[in-house]
Design a protein around this motif. Structure first.
Motif, PDB file in Angstrom:
ATOM      1  N   ARG A 111       0.869  -1.187   0.000  1.00 37.02           N
ATOM      2  CA  ARG A 111       0.000   0.000   0.000  1.00 37.02           C
ATOM      3  C   ARG A 111       0.893   1.221   0.000  1.00 37.02           C
ATOM      4  NH1 ARG A 111      -5.419  -0.377   3.072  1.00 37.02           N
ATOM      5  NH2 ARG A 111      -6.512   1.384   2.158  1.00 37.02           N
ATOM      6  N   MET A 112       0.584   2.166  -0.882  1.00 34.01           N
ATOM      7  CA  MET A 112       1.406   3.363  -1.031  1.00 34.01           C
ATOM      8  C   MET A 112       0.515   4.596  -1.172  1.00 34.01           C
ATOM      9  SD  MET A 112       4.379   2.106  -3.703  1.00 34.01           S
ATOM     10  CE  MET A 112       5.024   3.773  -3.791  1.00 34.01           C
ATOM     11  N   ALA A 113       1.164   5.731  -1.185  1.00 34.96           N
ATOM     12  CA  ALA A 113       0.494   6.996  -1.474  1.00 34.96           C
ATOM     13  C   ALA A 113       1.401   7.788  -2.400  1.00 34.96           C
ATOM     14  CB  ALA A 113       0.237   7.773  -0.195  1.00 34.96           C
ATOM     15  N   ALA A 114       0.813   8.735  -3.115  1.00 33.46           N
ATOM     16  CA  ALA A 114       1.600   9.617  -3.978  1.00 33.46           C
ATOM     17  C   ALA A 114       0.889  10.959  -4.076  1.00 33.46           C
ATOM     18  CB  ALA A 114       1.764   9.014  -5.376  1.00 33.46           C
ATOM     19  N   THR A 115       1.698  11.995  -4.265  1.00 26.33           N
ATOM     20  CA  THR A 115       1.151  13.297  -4.614  1.00 26.33           C
ATOM     21  C   THR A 115       1.553  13.600  -6.050  1.00 26.33           C
ATOM     22  OG1 THR A 115       3.079  14.555  -3.851  1.00 26.33           O
ATOM     23  CG2 THR A 115       1.319  14.171  -2.253  1.00 26.33           C
ATOM     24  N   PHE A 116       0.651  14.236  -6.750  1.00 26.74           N
ATOM     25  CA  PHE A 116       0.902  14.708  -8.106  1.00 26.74           C
ATOM     26  C   PHE A 116       0.726  16.213  -8.063  1.00 26.74           C
ATOM     27  CE2 PHE A 116      -0.199  10.329  -8.584  1.00 26.74           C
ATOM     28  CZ  PHE A 116       0.486   9.873  -9.702  1.00 26.74           C
ATOM     29  N   GLU A 117       1.806  16.929  -8.321  1.00 26.76           N
ATOM     30  CA  GLU A 117       1.787  18.384  -8.273  1.00 26.76           C
ATOM     31  C   GLU A 117       1.523  18.945  -9.666  1.00 26.76           C
ATOM     32  OE1 GLU A 117       1.995  19.927  -5.357  1.00 26.76           O
ATOM     33  OE2 GLU A 117       2.337  18.002  -4.365  1.00 26.76           O
ATOM     34  N   PHE A 118       0.707  19.996  -9.717  1.00 30.29           N
ATOM     35  CA  PHE A 118       0.341  20.661 -10.959  1.00 30.29           C
ATOM     36  C   PHE A 118       0.708  22.135 -10.872  1.00 30.29           C
ATOM     37  CE2 PHE A 118      -2.260  16.932 -10.715  1.00 30.29           C
ATOM     38  CZ  PHE A 118      -2.428  16.509 -12.026  1.00 30.29           C
ATOM     39  N   ALA A 119       1.106  22.705 -12.012  1.00 33.59           N
ATOM     40  CA  ALA A 119       1.312  24.150 -12.056  1.00 33.59           C
ATOM     41  C   ALA A 119      -0.050  24.826 -11.927  1.00 33.59           C
ATOM     42  CB  ALA A 119       1.977  24.545 -13.374  1.00 33.59           C
ATOM     43  N   PRO A 120      -0.117  25.995 -11.313  1.00 29.62           N
ATOM     44  CA  PRO A 120      -1.392  26.696 -11.189  1.00 29.62           C
ATOM     45  C   PRO A 120      -2.089  26.837 -12.548  1.00 29.62           C
ATOM     46  CG  PRO A 120       0.272  27.795  -9.873  1.00 29.62           C
ATOM     47  CD  PRO A 120       0.987  26.742 -10.687  1.00 29.62           C
ATOM     48  N   GLY A 121      -3.368  26.486 -12.589  1.00 26.52           N
ATOM     49  CA  GLY A 121      -4.171  26.628 -13.792  1.00 26.52           C
ATOM     50  C   GLY A 121      -3.967  25.550 -14.842  1.00 26.52           C
ATOM     51  N   SER A 122      -3.140  24.549 -14.566  1.00 29.61           N
ATOM     52  CA  SER A 122      -2.801  23.530 -15.566  1.00 29.61           C
ATOM     53  C   SER A 122      -3.294  22.150 -15.137  1.00 29.61           C
ATOM     54  CB  SER A 122      -1.277  23.478 -15.738  1.00 29.61           C
ATOM     55  OG  SER A 122      -0.914  22.394 -16.567  1.00 29.61           O
ATOM     56  N   ASP A 123      -3.553  21.291 -16.129  1.00 28.81           N
ATOM     57  CA  ASP A 123      -3.880  19.900 -15.833  1.00 28.81           C
ATOM     58  C   ASP A 123      -2.733  18.969 -16.234  1.00 28.81           C
ATOM     59  OD1 ASP A 123      -4.098  19.939 -18.585  1.00 28.81           O
ATOM     60  OD2 ASP A 123      -6.060  18.961 -18.653  1.00 28.81           O
ATOM     61  N   LYS A 124      -1.524  19.524 -16.363  1.00 33.49           N
ATOM     62  CA  LYS A 124      -0.321  18.744 -16.647  1.00 33.49           C
ATOM     63  C   LYS A 124       0.504  18.627 -15.360  1.00 33.49           C
ATOM     64  CE  LYS A 124      -0.685  18.138 -21.146  1.00 33.49           C
ATOM     65  NZ  LYS A 124      -0.682  16.833 -21.775  1.00 33.49           N
ATOM     66  N   ILE A 125       1.022  17.439 -15.120  1.00 34.28           N
ATOM     67  CA  ILE A 125       1.798  17.146 -13.910  1.00 34.28           C
ATOM     68  C   ILE A 125       3.172  17.805 -14.003  1.00 34.28           C
ATOM     69  CG2 ILE A 125       2.832  15.273 -12.548  1.00 34.28           C
ATOM     70  CD1 ILE A 125       0.605  13.438 -13.895  1.00 34.28           C
ATOM     71  N   CYS A 127       5.286  17.206 -11.070  1.00 33.05           N
ATOM     72  CA  CYS A 127       6.076  16.319 -10.226  1.00 33.05           C
ATOM     73  C   CYS A 127       5.185  15.254  -9.606  1.00 33.05           C
ATOM     74  CB  CYS A 127       6.774  17.104  -9.116  1.00 33.05           C
ATOM     75  SG  CYS A 127       7.891  16.076  -8.115  1.00 33.05           S
ATOM     76  N   GLU A 128       5.652  14.007  -9.679  1.00 39.06           N
ATOM     77  CA  GLU A 128       5.008  12.929  -8.925  1.00 39.06           C
ATOM     78  C   GLU A 128       5.920  12.565  -7.770  1.00 39.06           C
ATOM     79  OE1 GLU A 128       3.665   8.245  -9.177  1.00 39.06           O
ATOM     80  OE2 GLU A 128       3.982   9.322 -11.050  1.00 39.06           O
ATOM     81  N   ARG A 129       5.337  12.439  -6.578  1.00 33.12           N
ATOM     82  CA  ARG A 129       6.085  12.062  -5.378  1.00 33.12           C
ATOM     83  C   ARG A 129       5.449  10.826  -4.747  1.00 33.12           C
ATOM     84  NH1 ARG A 129       5.592  17.739  -4.549  1.00 33.12           N
ATOM     85  NH2 ARG A 129       7.546  18.753  -5.097  1.00 33.12           N
ATOM     86  N   PRO A 130       5.946   9.638  -5.055  1.00 29.63           N
ATOM     87  CA  PRO A 130       5.452   8.427  -4.384  1.00 29.63           C
ATOM     88  C   PRO A 130       6.023   8.334  -2.967  1.00 29.63           C
ATOM     89  CG  PRO A 130       6.461   7.926  -6.516  1.00 29.63           C
ATOM     90  CD  PRO A 130       6.824   9.338  -6.164  1.00 29.63           C
ATOM     91  N   TYR A 131       5.201   7.882  -2.035  1.00 35.49           N
ATOM     92  CA  TYR A 131       5.608   7.745  -0.634  1.00 35.49           C
ATOM     93  C   TYR A 131       5.480   6.295  -0.203  1.00 35.49           C
ATOM     94  CZ  TYR A 131       5.353  12.802  -0.382  1.00 35.49           C
ATOM     95  OH  TYR A 131       5.559  14.137  -0.600  1.00 35.49           O
ATOM     96  N   THR A 132       6.598   5.735   0.253  1.00 36.59           N
ATOM     97  CA  THR A 132       6.633   4.383   0.805  1.00 36.59           C
ATOM     98  C   THR A 132       7.930   4.247   1.582  1.00 36.59           C
ATOM     99  OG1 THR A 132       6.409   2.027   0.279  1.00 36.59           O
ATOM    100  CG2 THR A 132       7.770   3.325  -1.198  1.00 36.59           C
ATOM    101  N   SER A 133       8.046   3.191   2.365  1.00 35.35           N
ATOM    102  CA  SER A 133       9.317   2.953   3.043  1.00 35.35           C
ATOM    103  C   SER A 133      10.306   2.398   2.021  1.00 35.35           C
ATOM    104  CB  SER A 133       9.144   1.982   4.210  1.00 35.35           C
ATOM    105  OG  SER A 133       8.784   0.710   3.735  1.00 35.35           O
ATOM    106  N   ALA A 134      11.582   2.661   2.241  1.00 35.25           N
ATOM    107  CA  ALA A 134      12.613   2.263   1.288  1.00 35.25           C
ATOM    108  C   ALA A 134      12.672   0.754   1.091  1.00 35.25           C
ATOM    109  CB  ALA A 134      13.969   2.797   1.752  1.00 35.25           C
ATOM    110  N   ASP A 135      12.271  -0.010   2.092  1.00 33.30           N
ATOM    111  CA  ASP A 135      12.393  -1.470   2.009  1.00 33.30           C
ATOM    112  C   ASP A 135      11.047  -2.195   1.901  1.00 33.30           C
ATOM    113  OD1 ASP A 135      11.458  -1.044   4.572  1.00 33.30           O
ATOM    114  OD2 ASP A 135      13.064  -2.139   5.559  1.00 33.30           O
ATOM    115  N   ALA A 136       9.993  -1.487   1.570  1.00 36.02           N
ATOM    116  CA  ALA A 136       8.654  -2.100   1.527  1.00 36.02           C
ATOM    117  C   ALA A 136       8.590  -3.284   0.561  1.00 36.02           C
ATOM    118  CB  ALA A 136       7.597  -1.062   1.165  1.00 36.02           C
ATOM    119  N   LYS A 137       9.123  -3.116  -0.656  1.00 33.75           N
ATOM    120  CA  LYS A 137       9.101  -4.219  -1.621  1.00 33.75           C
ATOM    121  C   LYS A 137       9.929  -5.392  -1.123  1.00 33.75           C
ATOM    122  CE  LYS A 137       8.780  -1.193  -5.587  1.00 33.75           C
ATOM    123  NZ  LYS A 137       9.596  -0.577  -6.606  1.00 33.75           N
TER     124      LYS A 137
END
Length: 144
Positions: A111-125, A127-137
């Motif tokens: 199970r993971m989480a991620a943020t997808f950042e968008f420039a103001p007014g845009s629907d293009k990404i 930056c994607e930032r996935p969040y997990t522990s380094a050894d989860a896999k």
């Protein structure tokens, strides 16, 4: 009440994640204004199309069937937040924790989480930032 920009951003993220599952890298790159991944667990940053394509190739070498399944998704300001399952089968050499792990044929699901950042007014990404522990896999594969 629906917000057209938020709706477009949510669809961009849904498309982005679905395209990763089918390895349509050109279309994945097309969801970005500028391709960039910042990996929270490892601290690695892949900035620019060449680096991001290298990340795709490296991560799919160990797990050619790597896929995700969205659990929850929401828009908040210029960010889309996603909770998801990441899963795959360890079929190639895995570089992790300063070691190379030979293929085990085992599957993992984390199970993971991620943020997808968008420039103001845009629907293009931007930056994607996935969040997990380094050894989860590794833990899920029984390698730790």
């Amino acid at each position: 009440m629906s917000n057209p920009l938020n709706d477009a951003r949510l669809q961009t993220v849904r498309d982005h994640m679905a395209l990763e599952c089918v390895h349509d890298w050109d279309a994945v790159i097309g969801t970005f204004a500028h391709p960039r991944y910042e990996m929270h667990g490892s601290g690695l940053v892949y900035d620019g199309e060449e680096a991001v394509r290298g990340y795709f190739a490296a991560s799919r070498a160990a797990f050619p069937d790597l896929s995700n399944e969205i659990i929850a998704i929401a828009a908040a300001g210029d960010t889309v937040l996603v909770e998801f399952w990441l899963q795959g089968t360890h079929l190639g050499p895995l570089q992790a924790a300063g070691r190379t792990f030979a293929p085990t044929g085992r599957t993992f699901r984390v199970r993971m989480a991620a943020t997808f950042e968008f420039a103001p007014g845009s629907d293009k990404i931007v930056c994607e930032r996935p969040y997990t522990s380094a050894d989860a896999k590794l833990r899920a594969l029984g390698l730790l």
